[in-house]
Write a protein that holds these residues in place. Structure first.
Motif, short mmCIF file in Angstrom:
data_model
loop_
_atom_site.label_atom_id
_atom_site.label_comp_id
_atom_site.label_asym_id
_atom_site.label_seq_id
_atom_site.Cartn_x
_atom_site.Cartn_y
_atom_site.Cartn_z
N ARG A 1 14.10 78.87 29.28
CA ARG A 1 14.60 77.80 30.12
C ARG A 1 16.12 77.80 30.19
O ARG A 1 16.70 77.45 31.22
N MET A 2 16.77 78.19 29.12
CA MET A 2 18.23 78.24 29.11
C MET A 2 18.74 79.47 29.85
O MET A 2 19.77 79.42 30.52
N MET A 3 18.02 80.58 29.78
CA MET A 3 18.49 81.83 30.37
C MET A 3 18.27 81.93 31.86
O MET A 3 19.11 82.46 32.59
N LEU A 4 17.12 81.44 32.34
CA LEU A 4 16.67 81.78 33.68
C LEU A 4 16.81 80.63 34.67
O LEU A 4 16.63 79.46 34.32
N ALA A 5 17.09 81.00 35.91
CA ALA A 5 17.14 80.03 37.00
C ALA A 5 15.72 79.67 37.42
O ALA A 5 14.74 80.32 37.03
#
Length: 381
Positions: A261-265
């Motif tokens: 969730r933090m890494m991906l759009a």
């Protein structure tokens, strides 16, 4: 007549009863299940870094994630560490939710960020533990601010960039590079049109050509023997949970959902996209910040992942077995090469190799990593 007159009342009653049920059936907003506290530490003007605090007692440990990751990649591993230590993690500049300046990603700037977080948290001689790219930050701090930390632990991490050492190998294989250079030299001699090209041509035909063919055939076998990781299907991208499961099938490692969730759009409906939230200008600047370090002045532990597990191979399939053996050989050679450089530059450090591991070795081989970490930290003053 009575039923008709009473219908508005029935409709109103149903609406009163059903609305709460409908609201309850809606998906609740996702909340990070990891029991960490989140704060932001100011490390420079207009730059704040996300800091995660899992609590715990004992010597403080500060975890630094790999280049494409955030501090949330340690959500599960940190819970094991906090049984003995006070555990923190930092999301470096350039990766949301930390600040994303357009520049200022030099090696010393990234190292200074780590020291600034240590100061903001008022930590005394913490141990720095870093994965992958974070090894450069460990080496930078250990070279420039050794008095600030007790030691460094490299989790399958790059401790230094040595272009000359890297140039000695082709796909990390030194013998392959020697053979290719020999071929290049003879080809240059042939291109010079010697008076009689037959001796050189025969030599290249008898020696160089078989060597080149062997390299190419082995490269193909290595890739054919690599455990498959199919691209995600639309079903895999239905939610972060299904994406997490897809990744685990291909790598045998379960990354925390919070990390995805933090890494991906996401798309307009909140489904994950295979696109980083981190802006594309950050990566090249971090790559340019890599430096050579040979003056690490604190105790160090290097934990290296031999990613030599080819997965399940049918024993009756001779071709598949040969491919898996080539893949295993190649990964063994890469791990040896990586460890050799580490031991050359940090001769006083302890180097440990873990077999059949993933690059996220702290997740794939958690028990072994914890044992090595505990034994190392027990030796620190």
């Amino acid at each position: 007549m009575g039923l008709t007159r009473s219908f508005p009342r029935i409709a109103l009653l149903l609406s009163v009863l059903l609305v709460p049920w409908a609201r309850a059936s809606e998906a609740a907003p996702w909340r990070d299940p990891s029991p960490h506290k989140v704060r932001f530490s100011t490390v420079a003007e207009n730059v704040q870094l996300e800091t995660l605090d899992w609590g715990g007692k004992g010597r403080p440990i500060v975890l630094l994630a790999g280049g494409g990751n955030t501090g949330h990649v340690f959500d599960d591993f940190a819970l094991k560490l906090r049984e003995r230590y006070r555990v923190y993690a930092v999301t470096r500049r350039g990766s949301p939710p930390s600040s994303i300046p357009e520049d200022s990603y030099s090696a010393d700037r990234l190292g200074d960020d780590v020291v600034a977080v240590i100061s903001a948290l008022k930590l005394t001689k913490p141990v720095l533990m870093g994965h992958s790219y974070a090894g450069f930050e460990l080496s930078n701090v250990a070279s420039r601010y050794p008095e600030q930390i007790a030691g460094v632990i490299y989790l399958d991490a790059f401790h230094s960039l040595d272009p000359d050492y890297e140039a000695e190998g082709f796909y990390k294989i030194v013998e392959w590079k020697r053979q290719l250079r020999d071929f290049e030299q003879r080809l240059d001699d042939l291109m010079a049109e010697p008076w009689d090209s037959r001796p050189l041509a025969r030599q290249m035909l008898q020696e160089n050509l078989p060597q080149l063919q062997a390299i190419f055939e082995r490269l193909i076998r290595i890739e054919d023997g690599r455990p498959p990781r199919p691209d995600p299907t639309p079903a895999d991208l239905d939610s972060f949970r299904t994406l997490q499961a897809w990744y685990a099938r291909g790598s045998k490692v379960v990354l925390p959902e919070a990390e995805f969730r933090m890494m991906l759009a996401t798309d307009a409906d909140g489904r994950p996209l295979m696109k980083f939230r981190r802006p594309p200008f950050v990566g090249p600047q971090m790559e340019a910040a890599k430096r050579k370090y040979t003056d690490v002045r604190v105790p160090a532990l290097g934990i290296f992942a031999a990613m030599n597990d080819p997965g399940t191979v049918a024993q009756g399939d001779r071709e598949a077995r040969s491919n898996s053996e080539a893949y295993t050989w190649f990964q063994d050679e890469r791990a040896k090469r990586q460890m050799a450089l580490f031991q050359r530059d940090l001769p006083q450090a302890r180097a440990v190799r873990i077999e059949r591991a993933d690059h996220y070795v702290f997740l794939s081989n958690q028990k072994e990593v914890l044992e090595e970490v505990n034994a190392f930290i027990a030796t620190l003053p």
